[in-house]
Design a protein around this motif. Structure first.
Motif, PDB file in Angstrom:
ATOM      1  N   LYS A   9      32.375  36.647  44.362  1.00  0.00           N
ATOM      2  CA  LYS A   9      32.397  36.253  42.956  1.00  0.00           C
ATOM      3  C   LYS A   9      33.071  37.350  42.127  1.00  0.00           C
ATOM      4  CE  LYS A   9      29.384  34.192  39.498  1.00  0.00           C
ATOM      5  NZ  LYS A   9      28.024  33.741  39.182  1.00  0.00           N
ATOM      6  N   LEU A  10      32.833  38.588  42.535  1.00  0.00           N
ATOM      7  CA  LEU A  10      33.389  39.735  41.801  1.00  0.00           C
ATOM      8  C   LEU A  10      33.898  40.765  42.803  1.00  0.00           C
ATOM      9  CD1 LEU A  10      33.797  41.451  39.202  1.00  0.00           C
ATOM     10  CD2 LEU A  10      31.451  42.258  39.513  1.00  0.00           C
ATOM     11  N   LEU A  11      35.099  41.256  42.523  1.00  0.00           N
ATOM     12  CA  LEU A  11      35.670  42.296  43.353  1.00  0.00           C
ATOM     13  C   LEU A  11      36.135  43.419  42.443  1.00  0.00           C
ATOM     14  CD1 LEU A  11      36.508  43.025  46.261  1.00  0.00           C
ATOM     15  CD2 LEU A  11      38.709  41.950  45.818  1.00  0.00           C
ATOM     16  N   SER A  12      35.610  44.604  42.696  1.00  0.00           N
ATOM     17  CA  SER A  12      35.935  45.734  41.833  1.00  0.00           C
ATOM     18  C   SER A  12      36.619  46.816  42.664  1.00  0.00           C
ATOM     19  CB  SER A  12      34.644  46.264  41.205  1.00  0.00           C
ATOM     20  OG  SER A  12      34.933  47.261  40.269  1.00  0.00           O
ATOM     21  N   VAL A  13      37.793  47.244  42.236  1.00  0.00           N
ATOM     22  CA  VAL A  13      38.543  48.283  42.954  1.00  0.00           C
ATOM     23  C   VAL A  13      39.093  49.282  41.943  1.00  0.00           C
ATOM     24  CG1 VAL A  13      39.202  46.678  44.791  1.00  0.00           C
ATOM     25  CG2 VAL A  13      40.765  47.066  42.881  1.00  0.00           C
ATOM     26  N   PHE A  14      39.512  50.434  42.446  1.00  0.00           N
ATOM     27  CA  PHE A  14      40.160  51.411  41.584  1.00  0.00           C
ATOM     28  C   PHE A  14      41.673  51.209  41.615  1.00  0.00           C
ATOM     29  CE2 PHE A  14      36.808  53.960  39.995  1.00  0.00           C
ATOM     30  CZ  PHE A  14      35.810  53.965  40.960  1.00  0.00           C
ATOM     31  N   LYS A  15      42.293  51.606  40.528  1.00  0.00           N
ATOM     32  CA  LYS A  15      43.744  51.524  40.410  1.00  0.00           C
ATOM     33  C   LYS A  15      44.398  52.233  41.595  1.00  0.00           C
ATOM     34  CE  LYS A  15      47.411  53.258  37.411  1.00  0.00           C
ATOM     35  NZ  LYS A  15      47.692  54.009  36.163  1.00  0.00           N
ATOM     36  N   GLY A  16      45.402  51.560  42.171  1.00  0.00           N
ATOM     37  CA  GLY A  16      46.109  52.133  43.309  1.00  0.00           C
ATOM     38  C   GLY A  16      45.525  51.764  44.656  1.00  0.00           C
ATOM     39  N   ALA A  17      44.337  51.199  44.666  1.00  0.00           N
ATOM     40  CA  ALA A  17      43.701  50.806  45.929  1.00  0.00           C
ATOM     41  C   ALA A  17      44.231  49.448  46.360  1.00  0.00           C
ATOM     42  CB  ALA A  17      42.192  50.739  45.755  1.00  0.00           C
ATOM     43  N   PRO A  18      44.193  49.173  47.668  1.00  0.00           N
ATOM     44  CA  PRO A  18      44.597  47.840  48.120  1.00  0.00           C
ATOM     45  C   PRO A  18      43.525  46.818  47.744  1.00  0.00           C
ATOM     46  CG  PRO A  18      43.747  49.101  49.951  1.00  0.00           C
ATOM     47  CD  PRO A  18      43.769  50.034  48.780  1.00  0.00           C
ATOM     48  N   VAL A  19      43.990  45.591  47.550  1.00  0.00           N
ATOM     49  CA  VAL A  19      43.031  44.541  47.193  1.00  0.00           C
ATOM     50  C   VAL A  19      43.297  43.305  48.043  1.00  0.00           C
ATOM     51  CG1 VAL A  19      44.447  43.619  45.310  1.00  0.00           C
ATOM     52  CG2 VAL A  19      41.997  43.286  45.268  1.00  0.00           C
ATOM     53  N   GLU A  20      42.214  42.654  48.449  1.00  0.00           N
ATOM     54  CA  GLU A  20      42.319  41.399  49.196  1.00  0.00           C
ATOM     55  C   GLU A  20      41.265  40.446  48.655  1.00  0.00           C
ATOM     56  OE1 GLU A  20      42.964  40.330  53.759  1.00  0.00           O
ATOM     57  OE2 GLU A  20      40.871  40.839  53.374  1.00  0.00           O
ATOM     58  N   LEU A  21      41.731  39.332  48.121  1.00  0.00           N
ATOM     59  CA  LEU A  21      40.813  38.295  47.643  1.00  0.00           C
ATOM     60  C   LEU A  21      40.782  37.199  48.702  1.00  0.00           C
ATOM     61  CD1 LEU A  21      42.359  39.529  44.939  1.00  0.00           C
ATOM     62  CD2 LEU A  21      40.921  37.834  43.837  1.00  0.00           C
ATOM     63  N   LYS A  22      39.596  36.934  49.191  1.00  0.00           N
ATOM     64  CA  LYS A  22      39.464  36.021  50.317  1.00  0.00           C
ATOM     65  C   LYS A  22      39.402  34.545  49.883  1.00  0.00           C
ATOM     66  CE  LYS A  22      37.373  39.073  53.738  1.00  0.00           C
ATOM     67  NZ  LYS A  22      37.849  40.303  53.129  1.00  0.00           N
TER      68      LYS A  22
END
Lengths: 110, 113
Positions: A9-22
């Motif tokens: 429901k929520l995905l929190s990452v820091f700037k510059g980090a890789p992100v994957e939304l499933k």
């Protein structure tokens, strides 16, 4: 049954980090999948579609029929990527309609 | 030159009232939709019209009645509003082609008190 599942429901990452939304789907035919994005106070808009095999704003998504997945990825997240992301499946049943997943809110922190 | 426009943007009304939301598109699309986004941000299709003809009617209470006077307009009328109708309603349009993307309006935030 046709269904689209976005488990986070929520995905929190820091700037510059890789992100994957499933995104996982359930569909008996050959799926046609999309990612839509809704930035704060803006309308929902198409981000990308699997048939185009394109990269938009650094995002890509690959259809994996074996895993019935269409995950959205970006190698380096930016703060302006913070938004609500919806995975969607086009279903030919009942005249054709777009079925949306529950949505994942991406928050990119500085 | 807004592509899909819906009015009003905000609608606050009391239970039992009847209200309408209007939608117009100037993209030359032949298919229009109404989606409901609930408090959990879940988007669900309500209706779809192609060239003024109803093609999708999900299990929506019959208090909701869409009307399409022409293929550029799809209005939504809601009778006897209930608290549970509070949501954001999105109009969208597309060409009737699986790969034609949907173009959404800005949404109408309906609050029933």
């Amino acid at each position: 049954a046709q269904r689209v599942t976005q488990p986070e429901k929520l995905l929190s990452v820091f700037k510059g980090a890789p992100v994957e939304l499933k995104c996982n789907y359930s569909y008996s035919g050959s799926p046609e999948l999309f990612w839509y994005v809704q930035y704060s106070r803006q309308r929902l808009q198409l981000l990308l579609r699997h048939i185009s095999r394109e990269s938009i704003k650094g995002f890509t998504a690959d259809l994996n029929k074996g895993e019935t997945s269409f995950h959205l990825k970006k190698p380096f997240a930016q703060e302006e990527d913070s938004a609500m992301y919806y995975c969607a499946l086009f279903s030919y049943n009942q005249g054709g309609k777009l079925i949306f997943g529950q949505g994942t809110e991406l928050s990119v922190k500085p | 030159d807004t592509a899909v426009s819906q009015t009003p943007k905000y609608l606050v009304t009391q239970m039992g009232n009847d209200k309408s939301i209007k939608c117009e598109q100037n993209l030359g699309h032949d298919t229009m939709y109404w989606y409901k986004q609930d408090s959990k941000k879940f988007l669900k299709i309500m209706f779809s019209y192609n060239n003024k003809e109803l093609i999708i009617n999900e299990t929506v209470p019959n208090r909701f009645s869409p009307k399409s006077p022409d293929k550029a307009h799809l209005n939504l009328h809601i009778n006897s509003l209930e608290l549970g109708d509070s949501a954001v309603y999105f109009c969208a349009s597309s060409l009737r082609d699986s790969n034609s993307p949907l173009h959404f309006g800005n949404g109408t935030r309906l609050t029933v008190t």
